[in-house]
Design a protein around this motif. Structure first.
Motif, PDB file in Angstrom:
ATOM      1  N   ARG A  31      -8.795  18.561-111.806  1.00 42.01           N
ATOM      2  CA  ARG A  31      -8.105  17.764-110.793  1.00 42.01           C
ATOM      3  C   ARG A  31      -6.931  18.560-110.232  1.00 42.01           C
ATOM      4  NH1 ARG A  31      -8.715  14.125-115.170  1.00 42.01           N
ATOM      5  NH2 ARG A  31     -10.442  12.685-114.834  1.00 42.01           N
ATOM      6  N   PRO A  32      -6.702  18.477-108.932  1.00 42.26           N
ATOM      7  CA  PRO A  32      -5.571  19.207-108.343  1.00 42.26           C
ATOM      8  C   PRO A  32      -4.244  18.725-108.932  1.00 42.26           C
ATOM      9  CG  PRO A  32      -7.067  18.419-106.644  1.00 42.26           C
ATOM     10  CD  PRO A  32      -7.495  17.763-107.919  1.00 42.26           C
ATOM     11  N   GLN A  33      -3.410  19.663-109.365  1.00 38.99           N
ATOM     12  CA  GLN A  33      -2.075  19.319-109.802  1.00 38.99           C
ATOM     13  C   GLN A  33      -1.175  19.124-108.591  1.00 38.99           C
ATOM     14  OE1 GLN A  33      -0.618  21.884-112.997  1.00 38.99           O
ATOM     15  NE2 GLN A  33      -2.711  22.574-113.368  1.00 38.99           N
ATOM     16  N   LEU A  34       0.013  18.555-108.839  1.00 43.27           N
ATOM     17  CA  LEU A  34       0.878  18.214-107.718  1.00 43.27           C
ATOM     18  C   LEU A  34       1.263  19.439-106.904  1.00 43.27           C
ATOM     19  CD1 LEU A  34       2.574  16.299-106.057  1.00 43.27           C
ATOM     20  CD2 LEU A  34       4.393  16.483-107.766  1.00 43.27           C
ATOM     21  N   PHE A  35       1.572  20.561-107.558  1.00 47.42           N
ATOM     22  CA  PHE A  35       2.006  21.723-106.782  1.00 47.42           C
ATOM     23  C   PHE A  35       0.885  22.284-105.914  1.00 47.42           C
ATOM     24  CE2 PHE A  35       0.379  23.883-110.571  1.00 47.42           C
ATOM     25  CZ  PHE A  35      -0.252  24.984-110.045  1.00 47.42           C
ATOM     26  N   TYR A  36      -0.395  21.903-106.221  1.00 46.34           N
ATOM     27  CA  TYR A  36      -1.483  22.263-105.316  1.00 46.34           C
ATOM     28  C   TYR A  36      -1.365  21.519-103.978  1.00 46.34           C
ATOM     29  CZ  TYR A  36      -4.140  24.158-109.327  1.00 46.34           C
ATOM     30  OH  TYR A  36      -4.556  24.871-110.409  1.00 46.34           O
ATOM     31  N   MET A  37      -0.729  20.328-103.995  1.00 48.06           N
ATOM     32  CA  MET A  37      -0.787  19.425-102.847  1.00 48.06           C
ATOM     33  C   MET A  37       0.531  19.303-102.090  1.00 48.06           C
ATOM     34  SD  MET A  37      -3.110  16.336-104.408  1.00 48.06           S
ATOM     35  CE  MET A  37      -2.119  16.095-105.880  1.00 48.06           C
ATOM     36  N   GLU A  38       1.635  19.815-102.631  1.00 45.19           N
ATOM     37  CA  GLU A  38       2.933  19.643-101.986  1.00 45.19           C
ATOM     38  C   GLU A  38       2.915  20.237-100.578  1.00 45.19           C
ATOM     39  OE1 GLU A  38       5.879  19.693-105.867  1.00 45.19           O
ATOM     40  OE2 GLU A  38       5.218  21.596-104.979  1.00 45.19           O
ATOM     41  N   PRO A  39       3.124  19.402 -99.534  1.00 44.67           N
ATOM     42  CA  PRO A  39       2.862  19.838 -98.152  1.00 44.67           C
ATOM     43  C   PRO A  39       4.057  20.497 -97.475  1.00 44.67           C
ATOM     44  CG  PRO A  39       3.353  17.514 -98.184  1.00 44.67           C
ATOM     45  CD  PRO A  39       3.438  17.976 -99.614  1.00 44.67           C
ATOM     46  N   TYR A  40       4.893  21.220 -98.207  1.00 47.82           N
ATOM     47  CA  TYR A  40       6.047  21.875 -97.605  1.00 47.82           C
ATOM     48  C   TYR A  40       6.120  23.320 -98.087  1.00 47.82           C
ATOM     49  CZ  TYR A  40       7.794  20.012-102.032  1.00 47.82           C
ATOM     50  OH  TYR A  40       7.933  19.656-103.345  1.00 47.82           O
ATOM     51  N   HIS A  59      -7.096   7.132-110.146  1.00 47.74           N
ATOM     52  CA  HIS A  59      -6.376   6.668-108.965  1.00 47.74           C
ATOM     53  C   HIS A  59      -5.193   7.606-108.741  1.00 47.74           C
ATOM     54  CE1 HIS A  59      -3.935   3.280-106.785  1.00 47.74           C
ATOM     55  NE2 HIS A  59      -4.357   4.216-105.956  1.00 47.74           N
ATOM     56  N   THR A  60      -5.183   8.316-107.604  1.00 54.40           N
ATOM     57  CA  THR A  60      -4.139   9.282-107.278  1.00 54.40           C
ATOM     58  C   THR A  60      -3.404   8.833-106.033  1.00 54.40           C
ATOM     59  OG1 THR A  60      -5.455  11.096-108.202  1.00 54.40           O
ATOM     60  CG2 THR A  60      -3.649  11.698-106.779  1.00 54.40           C
ATOM     61  N   ARG A  61      -2.059   8.833-106.122  1.00 55.62           N
ATOM     62  CA  ARG A  61      -1.228   8.450-104.983  1.00 55.62           C
ATOM     63  C   ARG A  61      -0.202   9.543-104.697  1.00 55.62           C
ATOM     64  NH1 ARG A  61       0.292   2.876-107.654  1.00 55.62           N
ATOM     65  NH2 ARG A  61      -0.495   4.087-109.413  1.00 55.62           N
ATOM     66  N   LEU A  62      -0.136   9.985-103.445  1.00 58.14           N
ATOM     67  CA  LEU A  62       0.860  10.944-102.988  1.00 58.14           C
ATOM     68  C   LEU A  62       1.595  10.339-101.806  1.00 58.14           C
ATOM     69  CD1 LEU A  62       2.157  13.799-102.942  1.00 58.14           C
ATOM     70  CD2 LEU A  62       0.301  14.504-101.409  1.00 58.14           C
ATOM     71  N   ARG A  63       2.921  10.215-101.951  1.00 64.08           N
ATOM     72  CA  ARG A  63       3.761   9.716-100.868  1.00 64.08           C
ATOM     73  C   ARG A  63       4.719  10.840-100.464  1.00 64.08           C
ATOM     74  NH1 ARG A  63       0.285   6.739-101.014  1.00 64.08           N
ATOM     75  NH2 ARG A  63       0.241   4.530-101.598  1.00 64.08           N
ATOM     76  N   SER A  64       4.773  11.136 -99.182  1.00 61.66           N
ATOM     77  CA  SER A  64       5.619  12.217 -98.689  1.00 61.66           C
ATOM     78  C   SER A  64       6.338  11.767 -97.427  1.00 61.66           C
ATOM     79  CB  SER A  64       4.782  13.466 -98.381  1.00 61.66           C
ATOM     80  OG  SER A  64       5.572  14.474 -97.790  1.00 61.66           O
ATOM     81  N   SER A  65       7.588  12.258 -97.262  1.00 61.29           N
ATOM     82  CA  SER A  65       8.351  11.956 -96.051  1.00 61.29           C
ATOM     83  C   SER A  65       7.840  12.747 -94.850  1.00 61.29           C
ATOM     84  CB  SER A  65       9.833  12.249 -96.276  1.00 61.29           C
ATOM     85  OG  SER A  65      10.037  13.613 -96.625  1.00 61.29           O
ATOM     86  N   ILE A  66       6.966  13.734 -95.095  1.00 61.81           N
ATOM     87  CA  ILE A  66       6.347  14.473 -93.997  1.00 61.81           C
ATOM     88  C   ILE A  66       5.252  13.612 -93.372  1.00 61.81           C
ATOM     89  CG2 ILE A  66       4.985  16.510 -93.402  1.00 61.81           C
ATOM     90  CD1 ILE A  66       6.452  18.047 -95.513  1.00 61.81           C
ATOM     91  N   GLY A  71       1.489  23.793-100.219  1.00 59.60           N
ATOM     92  CA  GLY A  71       0.404  23.051-100.848  1.00 59.60           C
ATOM     93  C   GLY A  71      -0.559  22.471 -99.823  1.00 59.60           C
ATOM     94  N   ASN A  72      -1.595  21.822-100.325  1.00 63.15           N
ATOM     95  CA  ASN A  72      -2.646  21.271 -99.474  1.00 63.15           C
ATOM     96  C   ASN A  72      -2.963  19.857 -99.962  1.00 63.15           C
ATOM     97  OD1 ASN A  72      -4.936  20.606 -98.066  1.00 63.15           O
ATOM     98  ND2 ASN A  72      -6.187  22.288 -98.838  1.00 63.15           N
ATOM     99  N   PRO A  73      -2.483  18.798 -99.284  1.00 65.76           N
ATOM    100  CA  PRO A  73      -2.704  17.427 -99.761  1.00 65.76           C
ATOM    101  C   PRO A  73      -4.160  16.987 -99.742  1.00 65.76           C
ATOM    102  CG  PRO A  73      -1.693  17.413 -97.590  1.00 65.76           C
ATOM    103  CD  PRO A  73      -1.685  18.841 -98.046  1.00 65.76           C
TER     104      PRO A  73
END
Length: 802
Positions: free
Chosen positions: A556-565, A511-518, A577-579
């Protein structure tokens, strides 16, 4: 599949025609009762110097010698640092399985204060599901890290920034003493000083017992324990012409049933390189070409203390370990730039000269602890064990700085970026082993894993008009990331005379959760997946051995793979990154043959790996003269090849090993940024020589050739280098001095060429020359105990990601 079935039929058919007699037993250390999984076990017939059968013990110390003819034999077991054990064994026609029970090896310590046992351990040991690299056999690793020890291992390649890869992939998981590392990948290996390492396990097709994470497997670093009775210890100091410095120590006290240890590290490993790059981007009708040249410096640092305590009862053991300190990595560059811009529409052009100053620092204050307990129900391997690991990373900051000055020293552009965060990692394991017969066992277990990271990102830009930095509110971002994985596994193992079988399956719910202000960047993903594994081993007469294995893996993608900024590595290189990036899925197959004869051995491993949704960093134009790097699922790739190793004792004073790796690599690219299919025949060759120049003098000379390779968007060129090291020991081998020179002839060059329709990027890197290091090490009570009646290691470059 047909080949696998044929092999299975061959395996099962061969034992049917062989003698049913089997010799079995288990190895343990006298006094402590600890299982011994490193030893050479031979069965000789009378008058013969060549063994009739030979084998190695498993992790619990158990061993089997199958298909033995009736008769009188001598069993011999030897291990460096222990007294040789011999036993006469008589086998009759109706013997079936002869169980010798527990055989105890006695450490060479009591009453032999004036005797020294000097011998070289095998550099590489093959087991059913892993390879074991002995740290002490590579003196080039002295004063270095785990990367230095692994550098001369088959299929291992170290790129221009010190990043390690196996068979073309860097997707491996790092463990330390069976527990997850604080860091990941090559950075984790760089943080472990070679002086603390006993051996390193390379598990390329892990069984279901292990995490499914890591497409080319697991690297498990086993640290030194110094189990001799009384107080033991080691201290190492080193420095180099690159201004690397290292001080580490490890103290251990072993009593009758308890052991405590304390250690510390002050570690700065620097890499210095001359960097040169030519980059051309096409954005709309504007073509921008920049040429940069100058020095780059990278530093992996580690300032930590650790301690632990263990208590062992006859059947129950308990241990606790804690560690705390400050770790991270940083780099900086001082480059001269010449930039030219040309407009296709207007025909206008301009040229400018600049100087760029770039700094990066990723640091973290850590605290971690592990509690473990184990219970043996009997001496036949019936066991239950549990452990819990917790790590907190506070005050973590990832800092970027990039400035562009004109030749008069005036800042024309610049920016600052801070990513502040804290990280929490927790892992709990419960494992159970049940032998259901003398030759078979069932293993099962459960694992809980959780990773949490909470961060904020903020950035300043330079205003040339006001000559001040201002905050970019549109870039400010907060993010929360959490990944939970619940896993269960089951494994069935069986020994059928000369055939070993291990089959298992692992199920993982993620279970993976990513919350971003973007806006639109938050994600919530759930999935359940199965990961089967299979390992077969067959021992033929006269020491021939064949191993077959299969494992399904994931990355599995690490967080820095997904950071959208967006962040900036330097003024001309941005990252994002690419969420929506997806996990990789890998199928790995291996077939290994090996043969030992006296002090020599040869092995050949045929392998095939297919990977779906390959994750790779892609580079595209972002603005005029500025490129943007982003992680993407680029398509599928395939690796098929052979790994050859030969270890030969040429003379009593000369041991040599030749490791070769040849494989065909193909990328089926599904993105326009790379386009189409690319393939290459990749190869690398390592020739290692160890010379005994005297009783206490050893020389190591190794040559390394790394062949060219394709990437999704281009290729890297071949390069070669030679290393030389000399070790001299003093004061009955308690003090050692090692002088090493890496890249002896200054021949190492790293060349990367990226070409797409709107981008050309050619990078050349040369390490600073010469790179000479001196290491001093002192040990006490490590080679023999006191006669007290009361007692019973290619990281040459910096800057490739530009």
């Amino acid at each position: 599949m047909r080949l696998l079935c044929l092999l299975l039929l061959t395996f099962f058919a061969a034992p049917a025609a062989a003698s049913p007699i089997c010799v079995a037993g288990r190895l343990a250390e006298t006094g402590s009762g600890k299982a011994i999984d490193f030893a050479e076990i031979y069965l000789f017939t009378g008058g013969n110097v060549r063994p009739a059968r030979q084998t190695l013990p498993d992790e619990q110390g158990g061993f089997r010698l199958d298909s033995v003819d009736p008769g009188a034999y001598t069993l011999m077991i030897r291990l460096i640092g222990y007294d040789v054990l011999t036993r006469e064994v008589a086998l009759e026609h109706s013997a079936g399985t002869v169980d010798l029970g527990v055989l105890y090896l006695t450490p060479l310590e009591n009453g032999i204060a004036e005797v020294e046992v000097v011998a070289a351990r095998k550099q590489l040991v093959y087991k059913l599901d892993k390879k074991v690299v002995d740290a002490s056999s590579n003196i080039m690793g002295g004063g270095g890290s785990a990367v230095d020890i692994l550098e001369n291992t088959p299929s291992v390649r170290v790129d221009a920034e010190g990043n390690l890869s196996f068979r073309g992939s860097s997707g491996f998981t790092v463990y330390v003493d069976g527990k997850p590392s604080v860091f990941s990948g090559s950075q984790a290996l760089e943080q472990i000083p070679a002086g603390h390492i006993e051996n390193i396990e390379i598990i390329t097709t892990p069984s279901a017992r292990h995490d499914a994470e890591g497409d080319v497997g697991i690297i498990n670093v086993i640290t030194k324990k110094h189990t001799q009775r009384g107080l033991s210890g080691t201290v190492n100091l080193s420095g180099s012409t690159a201004l690397s410095r290292n001080v580490d120590f490890l103290l251990t006290r072993q009593n009758e049933a308890s052991r405590w240890y304390a250690g510390g590290v002050w570690f700065d490993k620097l890499r210095k390189s001359d960097f040169e790059q030519q980059k051309t981007t096409v954005v709309d009708d504007l073509t921008t070409t920049s040429r940069s040249k100058g020095p780059r410096v990278g530093d992996n640092y580690n300032y930590t203390l650790k301690a632990g305590w263990a208590y062992a009862l006859p059947r129950t053991s308990f241990s606790v370990d804690v560690e705390g300190g400050y770790r991270g990595n940083k780099r900086n560059g001082r480059l001269d730039y010449r930039e030219s811009r040309f407009s296709q529409g207007t025909g206008d052009g301009e040229i400018g000269d600049y100087r760029s100053l770039d700094d990066y620092d990723n640091r973290e204050t850590i605290g971690l602890g592990t509690v473990a307990v184990g219970h043996r129900f009997n001496d036949k391997g019936h066991e239950l064990s549990a452990s819990f690991y917790y790590k907190y990373g506070g005050g973590a900051v990832e800092y970027f700085q990039s400035d562009l000055f004109n030749l008069q020293g005036e800042r024309e552009q610049g920016h600052r970026a801070w990513e502040s965060e804290y990280r929490i990692t927790a892992r709990g394991n419960l494992d159970y082993v049940l032998p259901y017969s003398k030759t078979g066992k069932i293993e099962a277990g459960y694992q809980y894993y959780s990773y949490l990271e909470d961060s904020k990102y903020e950035m300043q830009f330079w205003n040339p008009e006001t000559k001040t930095f201002y905050w970019r509110d549109d870039i400010y971002n907060t993010s929360y990331f959490r990944e939970n994985v619940n896993s269960v596994y089951a494994i069935l193992s069986e020994n059928l005379r000369a055939l070993e079988i291990q089959a298992g399956v692992r199920g993982e719910y993620t279970h993976t959760r990513l919350r971003s202000s973007i806006a639109g960047a938050s994600r919530d993903k759930r999935r359940f997946e199965g990961f089967p594994s299979m390992h077969l081993g067959y021992t033929f007469p006269r020491g021939h051995r064949l191993l077959v294995s299969y494992s399904r893996r994931t990355t599995r993608p690490q967080l820095f793979y997904m950071e959208p900024y967006i962040t900036f590595r330097d003024y001309y290189t941005a990252e994002i990154g690419n969420p929506d990036i997806r996990p990789e899925y890998i199928h790995s197959y291996e077939l290994t043959y090996r043969k030992s004869f006296r002090d020599n051995n040869v092995s050949a491993t045929f392998f095939h790996r297919s990977r779906r949704d390959k994750i790779e960093r892609l580079r595209v134009p972002y603005e005029a003269g500025v490129t943007l790097d982003s992680m993407a699922n680029v398509g599928h790739d395939y690796s098929t090849g052979v790994e050859l190793t030969a270890v030969v004792r040429v003379a009593r004073w000369w041991n040599t090993s030749l490791n070769g790796n040849l494989y065909y690599y193909k990328i089926r690219n599904e993105l326009a940024a790379g386009g189409g299919r690319e393939s290459s025949t990749n190869y690398d060759i390592m020739w290692n020589n160890a010379f005994d120049a005297g009783k206490n003098t050893r020389i190591q000379l190794d040559a390394n050739f790394v062949g060219p390779s394709v990437t999704t968007q281009g290729r890297t060129d071949a390069f070669w280098y030679v290393n030389l090291a000399v070790r001299q020991q003093f004061f009955k081998r308690k003090l050692s001095a090692t002088l090493s020179c890496r890249d002896l002839f200054g021949s190492a060059r790293y060349v990367s060429d990226i070409r797409t329709a709107d981008l050309q990027s050619l990078t050349r890197i040369r390490p600073k020359y010469p790179l000479i290091a001196l290491t001093l090490g002192y040990v006490f009570n490590s080679f023999k105990a006191k006669t007290d009646p009361a007692k019973e290691s290619h990281d040459l470059f910096e800057g490739t990601n530009h």
